[in-house]
Design a protein around this motif. Sequence first.
Motif, PDB file in Angstrom:
ATOM      1  N   TYR A  52       0.721  -1.148  -0.140  1.00 15.54           N
ATOM      2  CA  TYR A  52      -0.075  -0.020  -0.008  1.00 15.54           C
ATOM      3  C   TYR A  52       0.854   1.416  -0.094  1.00 15.54           C
ATOM      4  O   TYR A  52       0.682   2.156  -0.699  1.00 15.54           O
ATOM      5  CB  TYR A  52      -0.843   0.135   1.123  1.00 15.54           C
ATOM      6  N   LEU A  53       1.807   1.185   0.702  1.00 17.95           N
ATOM      7  CA  LEU A  53       2.680   2.403   1.029  1.00 17.95           C
ATOM      8  C   LEU A  53       3.381   2.692  -0.530  1.00 17.95           C
ATOM      9  O   LEU A  53       3.737   3.585  -0.886  1.00 17.95           O
ATOM     10  CB  LEU A  53       3.908   2.130   1.984  1.00 17.95           C
ATOM     11  N   TYR A  54       3.814   1.515  -1.136  1.00 19.38           N
ATOM     12  CA  TYR A  54       4.337   1.603  -2.386  1.00 19.38           C
ATOM     13  C   TYR A  54       3.377   2.096  -3.585  1.00 19.38           C
ATOM     14  O   TYR A  54       3.741   3.053  -4.342  1.00 19.38           O
ATOM     15  CB  TYR A  54       4.759   0.318  -2.945  1.00 19.38           C
ATOM     16  N   ASP A  55       2.407   1.612  -3.295  1.00 17.42           N
ATOM     17  CA  ASP A  55       1.365   1.999  -4.441  1.00 17.42           C
ATOM     18  C   ASP A  55       1.093   3.556  -4.201  1.00 17.42           C
ATOM     19  O   ASP A  55       0.692   4.421  -5.061  1.00 17.42           O
ATOM     20  CB  ASP A  55      -0.186   1.339  -4.418  1.00 17.42           C
ATOM     21  N   PHE A  56       0.843   4.053  -2.946  1.00 13.89           N
ATOM     22  CA  PHE A  56       0.662   5.500  -2.503  1.00 13.89           C
ATOM     23  C   PHE A  56       1.807   6.504  -2.990  1.00 13.89           C
ATOM     24  O   PHE A  56       1.643   7.387  -3.666  1.00 13.89           O
ATOM     25  CB  PHE A  56       0.679   5.634  -1.121  1.00 13.89           C
ATOM     26  N   TYR A  57       2.988   5.806  -3.027  1.00 11.10           N
ATOM     27  CA  TYR A  57       4.097   6.535  -3.369  1.00 11.10           C
ATOM     28  C   TYR A  57       4.036   6.623  -5.035  1.00 11.10           C
ATOM     29  O   TYR A  57       4.509   7.614  -5.474  1.00 11.10           O
ATOM     30  CB  TYR A  57       5.431   5.784  -3.012  1.00 11.10           C
ATOM     31  N   GLU A  58       3.902   5.516  -5.600  1.00  3.11           N
ATOM     32  CA  GLU A  58       3.677   5.485  -7.037  1.00  3.11           C
ATOM     33  C   GLU A  58       2.697   6.639  -7.506  1.00  3.11           C
ATOM     34  O   GLU A  58       2.679   7.462  -8.462  1.00  3.11           O
ATOM     35  CB  GLU A  58       3.405   4.214  -7.724  1.00  3.11           C
ATOM     36  N   GLU A 208      -4.933  15.372   1.514  1.00  2.00           N
ATOM     37  CA  GLU A 208      -5.946  14.622   1.720  1.00  2.00           C
ATOM     38  C   GLU A 208      -5.462  13.030   1.587  1.00  2.00           C
ATOM     39  O   GLU A 208      -5.702  12.156   2.448  1.00  2.00           O
ATOM     40  CB  GLU A 208      -7.178  14.752   1.057  1.00  2.00           C
ATOM     41  N   LYS A 209      -4.893  12.791   0.688  1.00  3.94           N
ATOM     42  CA  LYS A 209      -4.634  11.630   0.096  1.00  3.94           C
ATOM     43  C   LYS A 209      -3.460  10.893   1.271  1.00  3.94           C
ATOM     44  O   LYS A 209      -3.259   9.949   1.874  1.00  3.94           O
ATOM     45  CB  LYS A 209      -3.644  11.230  -1.222  1.00  3.94           C
ATOM     46  N   THR A 210      -2.311  12.142   1.537  1.00  5.24           N
ATOM     47  CA  THR A 210      -1.394  11.867   2.561  1.00  5.24           C
ATOM     48  C   THR A 210      -1.764  11.393   3.946  1.00  5.24           C
ATOM     49  O   THR A 210      -1.470  10.407   4.733  1.00  5.24           O
ATOM     50  CB  THR A 210      -0.468  12.996   2.598  1.00  5.24           C
ATOM     51  N   ASN A 211      -2.992  12.237   4.376  1.00  6.32           N
ATOM     52  CA  ASN A 211      -3.525  12.039   5.646  1.00  6.32           C
ATOM     53  C   ASN A 211      -4.128  10.713   5.800  1.00  6.32           C
ATOM     54  O   ASN A 211      -4.197   9.879   6.701  1.00  6.32           O
ATOM     55  CB  ASN A 211      -4.541  13.167   5.803  1.00  6.32           C
ATOM     56  N   ASN A 212      -4.864  10.433   4.652  1.00  6.08           N
ATOM     57  CA  ASN A 212      -5.755   9.058   4.537  1.00  6.08           C
ATOM     58  C   ASN A 212      -4.523   7.689   4.757  1.00  6.08           C
ATOM     59  O   ASN A 212      -4.697   6.829   5.446  1.00  6.08           O
ATOM     60  CB  ASN A 212      -6.470   9.027   3.315  1.00  6.08           C
ATOM     61  N   ALA A 213      -3.319   8.133   3.994  1.00  8.36           N
ATOM     62  CA  ALA A 213      -2.380   7.212   3.863  1.00  8.36           C
ATOM     63  C   ALA A 213      -1.787   6.863   5.383  1.00  8.36           C
ATOM     64  O   ALA A 213      -1.472   5.877   5.694  1.00  8.36           O
ATOM     65  CB  ALA A 213      -1.369   7.653   2.851  1.00  8.36           C
ATOM     66  N   GLU A 214      -1.447   8.055   5.925  1.00  4.03           N
ATOM     67  CA  GLU A 214      -1.127   8.060   7.375  1.00  4.03           C
ATOM     68  C   GLU A 214      -1.922   7.326   8.289  1.00  4.03           C
ATOM     69  O   GLU A 214      -1.489   6.718   9.159  1.00  4.03           O
ATOM     70  CB  GLU A 214      -0.877   9.301   7.637  1.00  4.03           C
ATOM     71  N   ILE A 216      -4.264   5.073   7.460  1.00  2.00           N
ATOM     72  CA  ILE A 216      -4.311   3.502   7.037  1.00  2.00           C
ATOM     73  C   ILE A 216      -2.967   2.949   7.881  1.00  2.00           C
ATOM     74  O   ILE A 216      -2.912   2.026   8.242  1.00  2.00           O
ATOM     75  CB  ILE A 216      -4.322   3.453   5.388  1.00  2.00           C
ATOM     76  N   LEU A 217      -1.780   3.701   7.428  1.00  2.00           N
ATOM     77  CA  LEU A 217      -0.635   3.041   8.050  1.00  2.00           C
ATOM     78  C   LEU A 217      -0.335   3.261   9.450  1.00  2.00           C
ATOM     79  O   LEU A 217      -0.026   1.957   9.783  1.00  2.00           O
ATOM     80  CB  LEU A 217       0.704   3.988   7.399  1.00  2.00           C
ATOM     81  N   LEU A 218      -1.123   4.096   9.833  1.00  2.00           N
ATOM     82  CA  LEU A 218      -1.143   4.016  11.581  1.00  2.00           C
ATOM     83  C   LEU A 218      -1.906   2.761  11.925  1.00  2.00           C
ATOM     84  O   LEU A 218      -1.623   2.022  13.218  1.00  2.00           O
ATOM     85  CB  LEU A 218      -1.496   5.323  11.942  1.00  2.00           C
ATOM     86  N   ILE A 219      -2.954   2.734  11.461  1.00  2.00           N
ATOM     87  CA  ILE A 219      -4.198   1.777  11.682  1.00  2.00           C
ATOM     88  C   ILE A 219      -3.305   0.350  11.285  1.00  2.00           C
ATOM     89  O   ILE A 219      -3.272  -0.664  12.251  1.00  2.00           O
ATOM     90  CB  ILE A 219      -5.223   1.713  10.909  1.00  2.00           C
ATOM     91  N   GLY A 220      -2.735   0.249  10.419  1.00  2.00           N
ATOM     92  CA  GLY A 220      -1.960  -1.110  10.068  1.00  2.00           C
ATOM     93  C   GLY A 220      -0.911  -1.378  11.030  1.00  2.00           C
ATOM     94  O   GLY A 220      -0.660  -2.484  11.114  1.00  2.00           O
ATOM     95  N   VAL A 221      -0.119  -0.311  11.220  1.00  2.00           N
ATOM     96  CA  VAL A 221       0.870  -0.785  12.141  1.00  2.00           C
ATOM     97  C   VAL A 221       0.243  -1.086  13.609  1.00  2.00           C
ATOM     98  O   VAL A 221       0.753  -2.183  14.109  1.00  2.00           O
ATOM     99  CB  VAL A 221       1.796   0.707  12.192  1.00  2.00           C
ATOM    100  N   ILE A 222      -0.391  -0.553  14.080  1.00  2.00           N
ATOM    101  CA  ILE A 222      -1.325  -0.522  15.477  1.00  2.00           C
ATOM    102  C   ILE A 222      -1.767  -2.211  15.210  1.00  2.00           C
ATOM    103  O   ILE A 222      -1.595  -2.884  16.178  1.00  2.00           O
ATOM    104  CB  ILE A 222      -2.393   0.318  15.795  1.00  2.00           C
ATOM    105  N   VAL A 223      -2.594  -2.615  14.302  1.00  2.00           N
ATOM    106  CA  VAL A 223      -3.060  -4.006  14.134  1.00  2.00           C
ATOM    107  C   VAL A 223      -1.986  -5.021  13.957  1.00  2.00           C
ATOM    108  O   VAL A 223      -2.095  -5.945  14.705  1.00  2.00           O
ATOM    109  CB  VAL A 223      -4.295  -3.880  12.864  1.00  2.00           C
ATOM    110  N   ILE A 224      -0.877  -4.608  13.281  1.00  2.00           N
ATOM    111  CA  ILE A 224      -0.001  -5.564  13.294  1.00  2.00           C
ATOM    112  C   ILE A 224       0.842  -5.895  14.613  1.00  2.00           C
ATOM    113  O   ILE A 224       1.242  -6.734  14.866  1.00  2.00           O
ATOM    114  CB  ILE A 224       1.166  -5.218  12.127  1.00  2.00           C
ATOM    115  N   ALA A 225       1.039  -4.552  15.387  1.00  2.00           N
ATOM    116  CA  ALA A 225       1.633  -4.696  16.455  1.00  2.00           C
ATOM    117  C   ALA A 225       0.843  -5.312  17.295  1.00  2.00           C
ATOM    118  O   ALA A 225       1.447  -6.206  18.261  1.00  2.00           O
ATOM    119  CB  ALA A 225       1.927  -3.144  17.129  1.00  2.00           C
ATOM    120  N   LEU A 226      -0.418  -5.143  17.558  1.00  2.00           N
ATOM    121  CA  LEU A 226      -1.306  -5.984  18.389  1.00  2.00           C
ATOM    122  C   LEU A 226      -1.316  -7.446  18.248  1.00  2.00           C
ATOM    123  O   LEU A 226      -1.401  -8.246  18.781  1.00  2.00           O
ATOM    124  CB  LEU A 226      -2.865  -5.160  18.310  1.00  2.00           C
TER     125      LEU A 226
END
Length: 707
Positions: A52-58, A208-214, A216-226
Amino acid sequence: MTKKSKQEQSEKTSVSVSSKAKFKGGGRFARYRAMVISLAILLFSIVGLLYYLYDFYENSKGDYAQIYTTTRLETEFSNVVKNVYGLEHINPAEVSAAPDWKAIDASMQVTGHALAVIKDGGTYTDIIANTTQEVGKISSRGKDERIVEMSKRWGELVPVIQSIRTATSPEEASANLERAHAMLKANNAFFSDATTYILTDEQSRLNEKTNNAERILLIGVIVIALYFILFLFIFIRRMLDADNEAEEAKQETTEIMNTVTSGLFLLDKDLKIGSQYSKQVEILLGRQDVGGQNLLDVLGSLISHEDLNTTYAFIGQLYNPRTKERLIGSLNPLMRQKVTINNKERFLDFNFRRIYHDKTIARVLVNVEDVTDAVLLEAKMEQEREQNDIQLEMLSTILQADRSSIIDFVDNTNRHIQNINGTLKSSGESETDLYGKVNAIFREVHSMKGEASALKLNGFTVMAENLENSLHKLKQTPKISGEHFLGLAVQLEELIRLNQTIDDLVSRIAGQTPVTPVAAAQPATAGGRYASFVHELAERNHKEVAFSYNGLEKTGKPELDNVINEIAIQLLRNSVVHGIETADVRTQRSKLPAGLVRMSLQEQNDKYVLTLEDDGNGIDYDAIARKAVRIGKYSAEEAKKLDKRALVALLFSPGFSTLETSNEDAGRGVGLDIIKDRIVALGGSVSIASKLQAYTRFSFTLPKNKE
């Protein structure tokens, strides 16, 4: 159960063990399946988030390119305005050749290129930075209208600006310049507002896209960490449970291994002992920390080199799948293995069993047991059986023998034993004294053996001969000490016990019914006893002998009668073994096949004369000399100078015999030594007459007054 059925049962057992192992393997896979799936989910989640991060970057690269291109458009259009306004300070006649046109052309080129890329999308090439970026087409209606309007107005501006340079007169150039200034002034605000609108909109969309990505990234990191924390918690708990189970199993195994009374360990193909083994292994083998050591190294100090080689070959066959285990079990070299542990003699049994993994011989289970008690019990039972056999033999002999002769034998044996004890207790610790003690004991034992053999007491004869073997080894010892005599005490004790057994049997028989007719029919006279003895000697030595006796039965003096009996037995043995030839040799010498042995005891005034004569080999003086040279008593030159008297004296010396090997009847070199000792003790004398291959005559004169 037959051997075949046992083998089938064993094979079934192996199969069941293999199936159980497979089942356990499947259970272990099922146990870790959830862990593998959890790790896979965690890994896929991380990969998905990274994708997802790669796709956002592209995707963001196009937005950044659009912002960059719009910014370049704004900047270059401002440069065009600034540079065109700068032409008003130049002389109209020279405006077409002004140096500012180079900057104006570059800015106009960038502006036109940027407008085209922003409007239709494509590759924007930055001439100044020498870079390229892919720019997406404007998709917003508001932005699209402004881009179209800017393109239209830019299309109207370009020819007006170009007309300044292409004017043919200063007046025309000045007029075109004023018209260009007016159009630029009129469009500058529009271009500024349009680019600002586009930049603001694009920046807003990008934010807006950056905020959405952040988010999603934060939620993903939290979910993965949990998820990872939950995974660690479950995994660690399972690991702790597994460790507890393993610890409990290890504790149980340790308790079993420390409690089991036999030594258990696993052995691999390289003969290396496994790390897990019962505590009893260290006790039985007298070694600490045997795990990981080579079995042959552990046993090296316990068993012989030959047994080590055999053990190596035996275990090699255990790992040979073509060799049946039950067929090589009987070849086990470590059964009833005698070892010395901590200065104690023990007996160990090593049992080997194969362990299969999927029909492959993986290891060998070794079971070591201390069978010392069993071996000693078997030895004791065997000794008791031998004692019973000896007692039965003694009983049979006593029943058929003259009772008075047996009683005399018991008394004489006691006397010999007393003499041996006296010799052992006598002073003198030098080597000469100790060797003298050995010879004195040898004489007593040999005399006992001769009397036992004459009475057919075979068990006693065997024991006496065993004691003679020990004495013979002692005589061959280079340096002896008093400690060497300690081992003789056990064998002497056996003779004492056996003599006591004979005495007890005689006493019991005396208290029972009178002797049987068979026993009564046995010869009780001296001549009869000697004749029976000669007959047995001849039979054992494969000879034919005719014996005759005449003269006194007894002298009436017990001590003298005992000495005469000793001398007679030794002389008769020498005559039959050394003197009389075999029937074949006698026939070759023109003699009768049966040799003649005559013995007599006569009373003459104040003395007794004991005579023994045979028609055998006679005394071979050359053979005596050769033997003296062979044993190192004399050199060859010295032996040639010896006369017959000196050579005969050698025959009466301790341990001298012309026979190369010894047996029950001769070869020890003690018989004539006994005779000399007894004659000297009585103060008697001996005369010898002999002719080679014709006869030998011994005549002993014994004084009456010696008691």
